[in-house]
Motif scaffolding. Structure first.
Motif, PDB file in Angstrom:
ATOM      1  N   THR A  39     -37.793 160.965 -63.992  1.00  0.00           N
ATOM      2  CA  THR A  39     -38.098 159.553 -63.734  1.00  0.00           C
ATOM      3  C   THR A  39     -36.937 158.678 -64.180  1.00  0.00           C
ATOM      4  O   THR A  39     -36.370 158.889 -65.264  1.00  0.00           O
ATOM      5  CB  THR A  39     -39.378 159.134 -64.506  1.00  0.00           C
ATOM      6  N   THR A  50     -42.124 156.714 -71.104  1.00  0.00           N
ATOM      7  CA  THR A  50     -42.647 155.740 -72.075  1.00  0.00           C
ATOM      8  C   THR A  50     -41.891 154.417 -72.031  1.00  0.00           C
ATOM      9  O   THR A  50     -42.476 153.348 -72.243  1.00  0.00           O
ATOM     10  CB  THR A  50     -42.564 156.341 -73.492  1.00  0.00           C
ATOM     11  N   SER A  51     -40.584 154.475 -71.762  1.00  0.00           N
ATOM     12  CA  SER A  51     -39.770 153.263 -71.893  1.00  0.00           C
ATOM     13  C   SER A  51     -40.271 152.109 -71.020  1.00  0.00           C
ATOM     14  O   SER A  51     -40.065 150.942 -71.343  1.00  0.00           O
ATOM     15  CB  SER A  51     -38.309 153.574 -71.566  1.00  0.00           C
ATOM     16  N   LEU A 169     -37.371 169.548 -64.803  1.00  0.00           N
ATOM     17  CA  LEU A 169     -36.937 170.848 -65.332  1.00  0.00           C
ATOM     18  C   LEU A 169     -38.102 171.587 -65.971  1.00  0.00           C
ATOM     19  O   LEU A 169     -38.914 170.988 -66.677  1.00  0.00           O
ATOM     20  CB  LEU A 169     -35.850 170.647 -66.398  1.00  0.00           C
ATOM     21  N   GLY A 349     -40.871 157.899 -81.418  1.00  0.00           N
ATOM     22  CA  GLY A 349     -42.116 157.204 -81.753  1.00  0.00           C
ATOM     23  C   GLY A 349     -42.167 155.793 -81.190  1.00  0.00           C
ATOM     24  O   GLY A 349     -41.844 155.542 -80.029  1.00  0.00           O
ATOM     25  N   GLN A 354     -35.349 150.086 -80.664  1.00  0.00           N
ATOM     26  CA  GLN A 354     -34.645 149.511 -81.810  1.00  0.00           C
ATOM     27  C   GLN A 354     -33.843 150.531 -82.614  1.00  0.00           C
ATOM     28  O   GLN A 354     -33.147 150.157 -83.559  1.00  0.00           O
ATOM     29  CB  GLN A 354     -35.613 148.733 -82.702  1.00  0.00           C
TER      30      GLN A 354
HETATM   31  C1  LIG Z   1     -47.067 150.023 -76.029  1.00  0.00           C
HETATM   32  C2  LIG Z   1     -45.727 150.392 -76.562  1.00  0.00           C
HETATM   33  C3  LIG Z   1     -44.960 149.433 -77.225  1.00  0.00           C
HETATM   34  C4  LIG Z   1     -43.698 149.774 -77.730  1.00  0.00           C
HETATM   35  N1  LIG Z   1     -42.954 148.793 -78.333  1.00  0.00           N
HETATM   36  C5  LIG Z   1     -41.727 149.100 -78.819  1.00  0.00           C
HETATM   37  C6  LIG Z   1     -40.926 148.096 -79.431  1.00  0.00           C
HETATM   38  O1  LIG Z   1     -41.310 146.920 -79.523  1.00  0.00           O
HETATM   39  N2  LIG Z   1     -39.693 148.450 -79.918  1.00  0.00           N
HETATM   40  C7  LIG Z   1     -39.240 149.739 -79.831  1.00  0.00           C
HETATM   41  O2  LIG Z   1     -38.125 150.007 -80.290  1.00  0.00           O
HETATM   42  N3  LIG Z   1     -39.988 150.711 -79.248  1.00  0.00           N
HETATM   43  C8  LIG Z   1     -41.217 150.425 -78.754  1.00  0.00           C
HETATM   44  N4  LIG Z   1     -41.979 151.406 -78.182  1.00  0.00           N
HETATM   45  C9  LIG Z   1     -41.505 152.806 -78.241  1.00  0.00           C
HETATM   46  C10 LIG Z   1     -40.529 153.116 -77.124  1.00  0.00           C
HETATM   47  O3  LIG Z   1     -41.087 152.757 -75.891  1.00  0.00           O
HETATM   48  C11 LIG Z   1     -40.203 154.615 -77.133  1.00  0.00           C
HETATM   49  O4  LIG Z   1     -39.772 155.026 -78.419  1.00  0.00           O
HETATM   50  C12 LIG Z   1     -39.084 154.911 -76.143  1.00  0.00           C
HETATM   51  O5  LIG Z   1     -39.400 154.387 -74.875  1.00  0.00           O
HETATM   52  C13 LIG Z   1     -38.822 156.421 -76.025  1.00  0.00           C
HETATM   53  O6  LIG Z   1     -37.777 156.569 -75.092  1.00  0.00           O
HETATM   54  P1  LIG Z   1     -37.294 157.992 -74.605  1.00  0.00           P
HETATM   55  O7  LIG Z   1     -36.089 157.748 -73.774  1.00  0.00           O
HETATM   56  O8  LIG Z   1     -37.214 158.922 -75.752  1.00  0.00           O
HETATM   57  O9  LIG Z   1     -38.503 158.549 -73.704  1.00  0.00           O
HETATM   58  P2  LIG Z   1     -38.969 158.155 -72.151  1.00  0.00           P
HETATM   59  O10 LIG Z   1     -38.768 156.729 -71.950  1.00  0.00           O
HETATM   60  O11 LIG Z   1     -40.311 158.717 -72.032  1.00  0.00           O
HETATM   61  O12 LIG Z   1     -37.932 158.953 -71.278  1.00  0.00           O
HETATM   62  C14 LIG Z   1     -37.982 160.374 -71.186  1.00  0.00           C
HETATM   63  C15 LIG Z   1     -37.076 160.811 -70.052  1.00  0.00           C
HETATM   64  O13 LIG Z   1     -37.015 162.237 -70.054  1.00  0.00           O
HETATM   65  C16 LIG Z   1     -37.306 162.719 -68.756  1.00  0.00           C
HETATM   66  N5  LIG Z   1     -37.905 164.049 -68.871  1.00  0.00           N
HETATM   67  C17 LIG Z   1     -38.821 164.478 -69.770  1.00  0.00           C
HETATM   68  N6  LIG Z   1     -39.126 165.759 -69.538  1.00  0.00           N
HETATM   69  C18 LIG Z   1     -38.395 166.150 -68.469  1.00  0.00           C
HETATM   70  C19 LIG Z   1     -38.275 167.369 -67.721  1.00  0.00           C
HETATM   71  N7  LIG Z   1     -38.973 168.451 -68.043  1.00  0.00           N
HETATM   72  N8  LIG Z   1     -37.426 167.406 -66.657  1.00  0.00           N
HETATM   73  C20 LIG Z   1     -36.707 166.303 -66.310  1.00  0.00           C
HETATM   74  N9  LIG Z   1     -36.790 165.116 -66.976  1.00  0.00           N
HETATM   75  C21 LIG Z   1     -37.618 165.060 -68.035  1.00  0.00           C
HETATM   76  C22 LIG Z   1     -38.252 161.683 -68.174  1.00  0.00           C
HETATM   77  O14 LIG Z   1     -38.306 161.759 -66.752  1.00  0.00           O
HETATM   78  C23 LIG Z   1     -37.578 160.412 -68.663  1.00  0.00           C
HETATM   79  O15 LIG Z   1     -36.515 160.069 -67.810  1.00  0.00           O
HETATM   80  C24 LIG Z   1     -43.220 151.098 -77.613  1.00  0.00           C
HETATM   81  C25 LIG Z   1     -43.979 152.047 -76.930  1.00  0.00           C
HETATM   82  C26 LIG Z   1     -45.218 151.707 -76.408  1.00  0.00           C
HETATM   83  C27 LIG Z   1     -46.010 152.749 -75.653  1.00  0.00           C
END
Ligand SMILES: Cc1cc2nc3c(=O)[nH]c(=O)nc-3n(C[C@H](O)[C@H](O)[C@H](O)COP(=O)(O)OP(=O)(O)OC[C@H]3O[C@@H](n4cnc5c(N)ncnc54)[C@H](O)[C@@H]3O)c2cc1C
Length: 375
Positions: A39, A50-51, A169, A349, A354
């Protein structure tokens, strides 16, 4: 004179962590970076990414004795503050706004946010209207307009020559052995992968080769309102972090939250939770109701319903032990026993935005250290 060899690095994940990490590696120089993800930022919203669902703002949430997370948050704040400067590169992605934190429990280090501009402790007269609040602070911080900021990160990566490949993947070996060409149908193995960086968020729990069972969802539900008259943020903070919060975005849309439920995988908003969030949001911030209503009478939740743009929920990628920032080496028997370093950067988390620039810096340091050791 021989030129230093450009290394091929693949980043799994295009959430805020993967995009920021890919940029950090790319902008260091000496690397061709490819992002592989299921995604991307401009795709329809899904529970697997989640982002899309974050508020988001930068209000440090690290425990008073968690020096690593404090450092990651501080570095990220400095980068985002610069990006958000008037006339700055990404000003339109942020809203610099006043923020008030109302605490329901005593703080171990009441001054730990004192690096923030305009930080001050508030007198009881400013919070005694809110039941059970024991102290409060105010400061200026950043609201992040996530639907604009995520595409900005992707556009910056592409503009500097980054490549993206869409793939879901099953196992990291699907990239390690044949390179990204194995995913695109091109002749596999023409560009060997020198290093892999895993930024799969909640996906790290199921992704073969990682399968980290310390990763678990911490579900958060929110309501997006159209309320451009709100220009400041507020949070009611309890034992486990903010319980109710108001985050204004530059667009005039406001995120009202929230919930924080470990191990809850439910993928769509629950209607009764939406009502509860609106009612808590209104109690914390009666100004959410339109000024015309407030001029005539005390507002109710029904006054907020016409302002609803969207109800949402996302799965924060919680992890026992916090963010995983470390490397391990994978041997590839089918590729003559070649070994490839895999750097982990997941498990952010409720603080992935941030901590994004700080954890990307650490991931880059680990990557360079590992690549300097031939195995
Ligand atoms: C309601 C809510 C409010 C929030 N508020 C804040 C805030 O105010 N401040 C803050 O800092 N954080 C906040 N957060 C937390 C923040 O959203 C997350 O910590 C952050 O989005 C995590 O990002 P990420 O890139 O690790 O994961 P994701 O955004 O989930 O991205 C994961 C990526 O990995 C890819 N992926 C996963 N598995 C596979 C696979 N098997 N094959 C191919 N691709 C894969 C997905 O497609 C995606 O592109 C909040 C979260 C929520 C739910």
């Amino acid at each position: 004179m021989s030129q230093p060899q450009v290394k091929n690095v693949v980043v799994i994940g295009a959430g805020v962590v993967g995009l920021t990490t890919a940029l950090k590696i790319q902008e260091k120089g000496g690397y061709n970076v490819t992002i592989v993800a299921e995604t991307f930022p401009t795709d329809p919203k899904t529970i697997k990414y989640t982002s899309h669902w974050a508020g988001a703002h930068h209000v440090s949430a690290a425990a008073h004795d968690d020096l690593r997370q404090q450092k990651l948050e501080r570095e990220t704040f400095d980068v985002m503050w610069e990006l958000s400067a008037p006339g700055g590169e990404a000003e339109g992605c942020f809203l610099r706004a006043p923020q008030t934190e109302y605490y329901l429990v005593p703080q171990a280090n009441p001054d730990f946010l004192s690096f923030s501009p305009d930080f001050k402790h508030l007198p009881p007269a400013d919070y005694q209207h809110l039941p059970n609040v024991v102290s409060a602070i105010s400061l200026t911080t950043l609201g992040i307009n996530t639907p604009v900021y995520l595409p900005y990160l992707l556009a910056r990566f592409l503009a500097r020559g980054g490549v993206t490949v869409r793939a879901s993947l099953q196992h990291i070996n699907q990239v390690l052995e044949g390179g990204v060409e194995a995913l695109t149908g091109a002749r596999a193995g023409t560009r060997a992968v020198d290093a892999l960086v895993v930024c799969a968020g909640i996906g790290a729990r199921a992704l073969g080769g990682v399968e980290d069972k310390d990763v678990h969802p911490v579900r958060g539900q929110t309501v997006l309102l159209r309320a451009p008259w709100i220009k400041s943020g507020k949070s009611l903070v309890g034992e486990t972090g903010s319980q109710t919060y108001i985050i204004p975005r530059r667009s005039g849309n406001i995120i009202v939250g929230g919930t924080r439920v470990p191990d809850d995988w439910y993928p769509v908003p629950r209607p009764e939770t939406t009502l509860d969030i609106l009612s808590r949001g209104l109690a914390l911030c009666p100004e959410l109701a339109p000024p015309t209503v407030r001029a005539e009478r005390a507002p109710t939740v029904d006054d907020l319903k016409p302002l609803i743009i969207e109800e949402g929920c996302g799965l924060r990628p919680g992890r026992k032990g916090g963010i995983r920032l470390e490397a391990e080496w994978f041997a590839l028997p089918e590729a003559g026993g070649r070994k490839v370093p895999v750097v982990h950067n997941y498990g952010h988390g409720g603080y992935g935005f941030q901590t994004s620039w700080g954890s990307a810096s650490v991931a880059l340091e680990i990557l360079e250290k590992e690549l300097s050791q031939s195995k």
